[in-house]
Design an enzyme around this catalytic site. Structure first.
Site: not given
Length: 317
Positions: A66, A268, A209
């Site tokens: 992603d 996110h 992330d």
């Protein structure tokens, strides 16, 4: 400095959000920079005012789909647009192999020079208007944040003062910028007397992330803007059977408060927080706000923000 969010969803696209992609533009500069390139980013760009022709570089935070599956399509679209401007991609090790395989199998022949730089943690890169440093994060796959420090502006002339001293605009102004002293009424005057104060560069961290926002440590101190994932509220995360290495709104709020961050833009966002669900993004906002009293925004796709010289953040309409 202007940031435009092209994708703000976590893991998969939704009706409201595409997956990760963020555009950064600097004042008075033609080109722009892309951070992450999830699937469908090329279409998101066509729905914005941005142009592939003016894209200078792409930075990939980590190799989860992603965040980079959109690269082959974007590179091909640049060729189809007959764009010949060179492009650089900064990414973790493995990205080169992925792209070479995709382009070779599809027999795609790019009509421009593509440079791939596979970076290492703590590595620094210097650009015309800023420097960028790669900071390691904590995730299930090697992930990075990009610490961006804009250059100070230090060569501004005080033209009003120069005119008052009898010096109209002329090639002399350039000599003063280069430090040449002046002779005024028989007295030697240092060129520095006619320079305005230095304008400090702005600072941003764009993070991939990361389950531990506090791992950014001293880089958070007096930071103008942090862009960071906020995948879950704490209550939802605690109830997950399988714990994934992502940040909760509670932990993010505590980290930015303790770190001394001026502004935070959270992105996110897990697909469960959407307009058709009782779990809206207001829950994320409120949980961060319970700890953090600085500038706070939850980004939606195509939202644009401007980081002002005074360190404040404005929403661009």
């Amino acid at each position: 400095m202007k940031l435009t969010f092209l994708g703000t969803s976590a893991g998969k696209p939704t009706k409201e959000r595409n997956v990760s992609a963020l555009a950064l533009e600097f004042d008075q500069q033609r080109g722009w920079y892309l951070f992450d390139c999830g699937e469908g980013t090329q279409r998101q760009i066509t729905c914005s005012r941005l142009s592939l022709e003016k894209l200078d570089a792409i930075f990939i935070t980590h190799l989860h789909g992603d965040h980079y599956y959109g690269l082959p399509g974007l590179l091909a679209s640049k060729t189809l647009d007959s764009s010949v401007t060179p492009l650089s991609i900064f990414a973790p090790k493995g990205l080169r192999k992925f792209l070479e395989s995709a382009l070779n199998i599809s027999e795609e022949h790019l009509g421009y020079n593509l440079t791939i730089i596979e970076y290492m943690p703590q590595e620094e890169f210097v650009f015309d208007k800023f420097t960028i440093k790669v900071l390691p994060l904590v995730h299930s796959k090697e992930s990075a944040a990009f610490y961006i420090q804009e250059n100070d502006i230090s060569n501004r002339l005080d033209e009003e003062k120069l005119r008052h001293a009898g010096f109209e605009p002329s090639p002399l102004y350039g000599e003063i910028k280069r430090g040449k002293s002046l002779l005024i009424d028989g007295k030697k005057v240092d060129a520095k007397e006619f320079m305005l104060d230095v304008v400090p560069g702005r600072s941003i961290i764009i993070a991939g992330d990361n389950s531990r926002p506090d791992v950014l440590g001293s880089y958070l101190e007096d930071l103008d803007l942090l862009v960071h994932e906020c995948t879950y509220t704490q209550d939802v995360y605690d109830k997950l059977e399988r714990k994934l290495l992502h940040t909760t709104a509670r932990d993010l709020g505590i980290a930015v408060k303790n770190g001394g961050v001026k502004n935070l833009i959270a992105n996110h966002i897990n697909p469960r927080y959407n307009k058709d669900n009782t779990l809206g993004t207001q829950l994320l906002y409120d949980e961060i706000r319970s700890a953090f009293d600085g500038g706070l925004f939850i980004a939606d796709d195509f939202d644009s923000y401007y980081l002002n010289r005074d360190g404040s953040v404005s929403v661009v309409s």
